[in-house]
Design a protein around this motif. Structure first.
Motif, PDB file in Angstrom:
ATOM      1  N   ARG A 429       0.837  -1.185   0.000  1.00 16.03           N
ATOM      2  CA  ARG A 429       0.000   0.000   0.000  1.00 16.03           C
ATOM      3  C   ARG A 429       0.880   1.246   0.000  1.00 16.03           C
ATOM      4  O   ARG A 429       1.977   1.260   0.561  1.00 16.03           O
ATOM      5  CB  ARG A 429      -0.923   0.014   1.213  1.00 16.03           C
ATOM      6  N   ASP A 452      -4.628   7.997  -1.259  1.00 12.99           N
ATOM      7  CA  ASP A 452      -4.270   6.586  -1.416  1.00 12.99           C
ATOM      8  C   ASP A 452      -3.882   6.338  -2.866  1.00 12.99           C
ATOM      9  O   ASP A 452      -4.704   6.481  -3.778  1.00 12.99           O
ATOM     10  CB  ASP A 452      -5.449   5.708  -1.010  1.00 12.99           C
ATOM     11  N   THR A 453      -2.637   5.983  -3.090  1.00 16.29           N
ATOM     12  CA  THR A 453      -2.137   5.760  -4.456  1.00 16.29           C
ATOM     13  C   THR A 453      -1.871   4.283  -4.735  1.00 16.29           C
ATOM     14  O   THR A 453      -1.189   3.953  -5.703  1.00 16.29           O
ATOM     15  CB  THR A 453      -0.835   6.557  -4.678  1.00 16.29           C
ATOM     16  N   THR A 454      -2.397   3.404  -3.897  1.00 14.18           N
ATOM     17  CA  THR A 454      -2.139   1.972  -4.082  1.00 14.18           C
ATOM     18  C   THR A 454      -2.647   1.484  -5.434  1.00 14.18           C
ATOM     19  O   THR A 454      -1.914   0.845  -6.207  1.00 14.18           O
ATOM     20  CB  THR A 454      -2.804   1.176  -2.952  1.00 14.18           C
ATOM     21  N   GLU A 455      -3.885   1.806  -5.750  1.00 14.88           N
ATOM     22  CA  GLU A 455      -4.466   1.350  -7.010  1.00 14.88           C
ATOM     23  C   GLU A 455      -3.803   2.030  -8.199  1.00 14.88           C
ATOM     24  O   GLU A 455      -3.556   1.400  -9.240  1.00 14.88           O
ATOM     25  CB  GLU A 455      -5.966   1.624  -7.010  1.00 14.88           C
ATOM     26  N   GLN A 456      -3.479   3.315  -8.048  1.00 12.77           N
ATOM     27  CA  GLN A 456      -2.835   4.033  -9.140  1.00 12.77           C
ATOM     28  C   GLN A 456      -1.475   3.433  -9.458  1.00 12.77           C
ATOM     29  O   GLN A 456      -1.111   3.251 -10.629  1.00 12.77           O
ATOM     30  CB  GLN A 456      -2.677   5.502  -8.764  1.00 12.77           C
ATOM     31  N   ALA A 458      -0.524   0.378  -8.889  1.00 10.35           N
ATOM     32  CA  ALA A 458      -0.728  -0.936  -9.504  1.00 10.35           C
ATOM     33  C   ALA A 458      -1.064  -0.799 -10.984  1.00 10.35           C
ATOM     34  O   ALA A 458      -0.554  -1.543 -11.826  1.00 10.35           O
ATOM     35  CB  ALA A 458      -1.835  -1.684  -8.775  1.00 10.35           C
ATOM     36  N   LEU A 459      -1.918   0.206 -11.304  1.00  7.88           N
ATOM     37  CA  LEU A 459      -2.260   0.429 -12.710  1.00  7.88           C
ATOM     38  C   LEU A 459      -1.044   0.878 -13.502  1.00  7.88           C
ATOM     39  O   LEU A 459      -0.846   0.454 -14.652  1.00  7.88           O
ATOM     40  CB  LEU A 459      -3.379   1.477 -12.802  1.00  7.88           C
ATOM     41  N   ASN A 462       1.095  -2.145 -14.107  1.00  8.22           N
ATOM     42  CA  ASN A 462       0.508  -3.008 -15.141  1.00  8.22           C
ATOM     43  C   ASN A 462       0.646  -2.379 -16.529  1.00  8.22           C
ATOM     44  O   ASN A 462       0.891  -3.073 -17.524  1.00  8.22           O
ATOM     45  CB  ASN A 462      -0.962  -3.274 -14.825  1.00  8.22           C
ATOM     46  N   SER A 620      -9.795 -11.809  -8.146  1.00 11.38           N
ATOM     47  CA  SER A 620      -9.107 -10.599  -7.664  1.00 11.38           C
ATOM     48  C   SER A 620      -8.122 -10.070  -8.702  1.00 11.38           C
ATOM     49  O   SER A 620      -6.987  -9.707  -8.387  1.00 11.38           O
ATOM     50  CB  SER A 620      -8.384 -10.890  -6.337  1.00 11.38           C
ATOM     51  N   PRO A 622      -7.731  -7.132 -11.485  1.00 11.57           N
ATOM     52  CA  PRO A 622      -8.359  -5.905 -12.001  1.00 11.57           C
ATOM     53  C   PRO A 622      -8.560  -5.920 -13.507  1.00 11.57           C
ATOM     54  O   PRO A 622      -9.484  -5.286 -14.015  1.00 11.57           O
ATOM     55  CB  PRO A 622      -7.362  -4.806 -11.589  1.00 11.57           C
TER      56      PRO A 622
END
Length: 840
Positions: A429, A452-456, A458-459, A462, A620, A622
């Motif tokens: 995270r 929160d930049t966790t998802e960003q 991850a993108l 990827n 799980s 994305p």
């Protein structure tokens, strides 16, 4: 008379007996008789004295024998045995409780003075049994019945009995009594029960007063002008006072049955509030303040301030939390705006999705909103500890950067560069922190805004990986195109040479060796094309259960004797649309990898099952688009892979095998084929436990009755010669020369063109007298599909075979409904002749 009555019955009950002095009279009498007998013997003549002495001895002997029998059978006891009961009698008489011993048939054996006083009896003969005494009060009947049953069964029991009026009372009021019963200790002599009754009215009255006082104080809390509630570590509401229940629109009876949680009362941040107060303070349970918005049954959302505290358990761990709930006051400025400004601001601050907090000089969180508590629960659990604070929620490697930004904020720096920091806890995270100095008039400290930049991240990761794979794929596709032309020329000319040499010719073996190595290179090129997703697929409607069953024998031979392959088919598998040969290659590559992961042998499980669109979330992933899929899982129980290895397995030329034992293109090929089939492939692995590959292929739903193809080709005719006219279009001179010689050797008339434009000129000169067009796909000036489209526009009706190393978007420009053949480069002489003969 009373004394003799009591002594008689006490002796029977074993509670009273004569003392040691009572045995002196019989002893003195016996001694006097013996003295008189001795005197008589001394004065009697010798013969008479002897007879008299013998008679006395006989009498004493008979008396002794009888006494022994009486003692043995219990009919005679020594006075010393009963002497031990004297202390028991004294204790019973001195007891303030009423005591009574009763036989099984209701006869009173003993009753002390306290019992006689409670029963109102003038003497022992006026006393009555306790059960008979209490039978005058109907409310005592159930308890008396239970005690009587216990006495009859020989067991002990106790009951608290309330009667009105009390024993010995004539006025109002009530009395409480503790009644006990137990069997007599000497039940071998007389069966019965020993009863006791104690007046406990005063203790019960004190207890009642305490309960009333407790209820009165609870009412103070219930109807206080502020709300109050408590909750467990799981966030479940344990208690809510009447004031807060009224604010929220709940009845008092509903609180216990509704099973409310903090998330029900504060949907935006109830879980964060519970997490921040559930034992994370390191053993410190001080008070904290939260501003939040509650949800009422009426739909209103009042802003409130919670003054929270954690109640420690006996072992010091946080067990229960409680909070005083205060409504946020409206603006005191009557001339101001009509809406409560302070309440509105508090509600906005509490429900903002951006994490905001005010920090002290050492990083301790002074004020924070609910988003901050959710993002950094460790920071809000530090209770102002200087050694933790916000640093407790940040990874160690980023402490220096955060400390520098915090110091800059306290210096009043206007622009502070944001800090990208990793968050402590499980998972990877991260957050971006923006620091700013607080307003001087507040003098509160520094303000931090956290995103929160966790998802960003991850993108971004990827996306970068996807770009890298795409770049490698474009490079591989371009290289493969040129290699295919070279390999086609090499293989083709080898076939021409082999056709002119006998197997006994010394050159035959060398030429054949060249061809074999060229074919090996061709396989590597096909793997590169599969990874780059530029190969030409021939999709068919497949039933995967049947396909895998057909491959079962081949898989057994592939894994060897030490490894077993277990097929587990799902029921009613859906159809898929895929290239049969390419799908078989995918399965074989995964089976080989699973075999190599278990060098000592083991079991490989191959599963198939349907996956509904609603079930896609369990993966799980994305990138997975929810839809209906057919899943194929290949699982082994080998050495597994570390996370850093697992992230690279689909990259070309990456391998963990020894040099010479792997090209690193196996999984890259699998990845490309699956992606080109519009499917997905995922890998899960754990070191020491094994690896599982999951392939998801889209479900195929036909418009009409589906014809499941088996992928078998028609047998080629034995005669491969012909006399038709063939237009050969190929920009690579070596490939064109080989194809022209091969076709001409079989009797065909071959017209050669080096480009699409030249082919159109030749077709115009021939006036359409062309039976077949064999054309490359990718050519300068005009590609093959565009050339064929132009021929169709000019009315030239000829069949066509396209040859290429990989598929291209040029096929999309073909006229709809046109039937064309395809020949994959590199190809051999035999494959070329068979394709041409099959099309003609």
């Amino acid at each position: 008379m009373q004394a003799s009555f009591m002594n008689e019955h006490l002796a029977q009950a074993g509670l009273n007996a004569p003392g040691r002095g009572a045995g002196l009279i019989p002893a003195a009498t016996f001694a006097a008789l013996m003295a008189l007998s001795a005197g008589a013997i001394s004065i009697l003549p010798a013969g008479a004295a002897t007879s008299f002495a013998a008679a006395i001895l006989v009498i004493l002997a008979v008396t002794g024998i009888c006494a022994l029998f009486l003692v043995a059978f219990g009919f005679l006891r020594f006075s010393g045995e009963a002497g031990d009961c004297v202390p028991a009698k004294l204790i019973c008489e001195a007891s303030g409780d009423g005591l009574i011993a009763v036989t099984a048939n209701g006869k009173i054996l003993y009753a002390n003075e306290a019992y006689l006083a409670l029963a109102g009896a003038k003497g022992p003969h006026d006393a009555t049994t306790l059960e008979h005494l209490l039978s005058r009060w109907p409310e005592a009947s159930p308890a008396v019945y239970r005690l009587t049953q216990a006495a009859r069964s020989g067991s002990a029991a106790a009951e608290e009995i309330r009667i009105s009026p009390p024993l010995g009372g004539t006025g109002g009021g009530a009395g409480w009594y503790l009644v006990k019963v137990r069997p007599l200790p000497r039940s071998g002599i007389t069966r019965g029960a020993f009863w006791s009754i104690a007046d406990i009215t005063h203790p019960r009255e004190q207890q009642g007063h305490a309960v009333k006082e407790l209820r009165r104080r609870a009412a103070y809390l219930d109807y206080a002008p502020a709300g109050f509630l408590s909750w467990s570590r799981a966030g479940e509401i344990d208690y809510m006072n009447a004031t807060l229940a009224g604010w929220l629109g709940y009845g008092r009876q509903e609180i216990g049955t509704a099973r409310l949680t903090l998330a029900d009362l504060a949907p935006a941040d109830g879980q964060a509030l519970a997490a921040s107060l559930s034992g994370g303070a390191g053993g410190k349970h001080g008070g904290r303040e939260f501003d939040t918005v509650l949800r009422c049954r009426s739909g209103q959302s009042p802003s409130v301030r919670l003054l929270c505290s954690v109640l420690p358990h006996e072992d010091g761990a946080a067990e229960t939390s409680c909070a005083l709930v205060l409504k946020r006051p409206a603006s005191d400025d009557l001339a101001g705006p009509p809406y409560p400004g302070e309440e509105l601001f508090a509600g906005i601050f509490a429900s903002l999705p951006i994490a905001i907090a005010v920090l002290g000089r050492k990083g301790e969180a002074i004020h924070w909103n609910n988003a901050f508590a959710r993002l950094m629960p460790d920071a809000t659990n530090s209770s102002g500890c200087a050694d933790k604070a916000i640093f407790a929620a940040i990874r160690n490697k980023d402490h220096a950067a955060v400390a520098g930004a915090l110091a800059a904020a306290f210096r009043g720096t206007f622009e502070i560069a944001p800090v990208d920091a990793g968050l402590a806890g499980e998972g990877d995270r991260s957050a971006r922190l923006f620091f700013a100095a607080a307003a001087k008039e507040t003098q509160s400290g520094a303000i931090v805004y956290a995103l929160d930049t966790t998802e960003q991240r991850a993108l971004q990761s990827n996306f970068a990986q996807s770009n890298k794979m795409q770049a490698i794929g474009q490079l591989a596709g371009g290289v493969a195109h040129d290699f295919n032309n070279v390999l086609t020329a090499i293989i083709g000319h080898c076939d021409l040479l082999l056709a002119n040499h006998r197997p006994t010719d010394p050159s035959f073996r060398d030429i054949n060796q060249i061809k074999q190595n060229a074919n090996r290179a061709a396989r590597l090129v096909r793997q590169l094309l599969a990874f780059s997703r530029r190969q030409t697929l021939r999709p068919q409607i497949l039933q995967l259960g049947d396909v895998l069953s057909d491959l079962q024998e081949m898989m057994k031979r592939l894994v060897g004797e030490k490894t077993t392959v277990e097929l587990r088919h799902g029921r009613d598998l859906w159809l898929v649309r895929a290239d049969l040969s390419q799908f078989e290659q995918v399965i074989m590559n995964l089976i080989v990898n699973a075999r190599d992961a278990m060098p000592d042998g083991g079991k490989i499980i191959l599963r198939t099952h349907n996956v509904l669109a609603a079930e896609c979330a369990i993966f799980s992933e994305p990138s997975l688009v929810p839809s209906d899929y057919v899943a194929i899982e290949v699982e082994d129980f080998g050495h597994g892979m570390a996370p850093d290895v697992r992230d690279k397995i689909f990259e070309p030329f990456f391998t963990t095998k020894e040099v010479g034992k792997g090209t690193g293109l196996g999984l890259a090929t699998v990845y490309g084929i699956v992606k080109q089939t519009e499917g997905y492939i995922f890998c899960s692995s754990e070191v020491g436990k094994g690896t599982k590959f999951t392939i998801l292929l889209p479900r195929y739903i036909p418009d009409g009755p589906a014809l499941v193809q088996v992928g078998k080709r028609d047998n080629t005719a034995a005669d491969l010669t012909g006399h038709e006219t063939i237009l050969l279009v190929e920009d690579e001179e070596a490939v064109r020369a080989f194809c022209a010689r091969a076709l001409a050797s079989r009797g065909y008339t071959v017209l050669q063109a080096a480009s699409g434009i030249e082919a159109l000129h030749i077709a115009a000169e021939q006036k359409g007298n062309i039976d077949l067009v064999v054309s490359d796909v990718i050519m300068p000036e005009m590609d093959g599909p565009a050339m064929f489209t132009e021929l169709c526009k000019r009315g030239i009706k000829a069949r066509v075979i396209f040859v290429s190393g990989y598929a291209d978007e040029a096929f999309a420009h073909l006229p709809k409904g046109e039937d064309f053949g395809f020949l994959q480069k590199p190809f051999s002489l035999k494959q070329l002749i068979e394709a041409v003969k099959g099309k003609l």
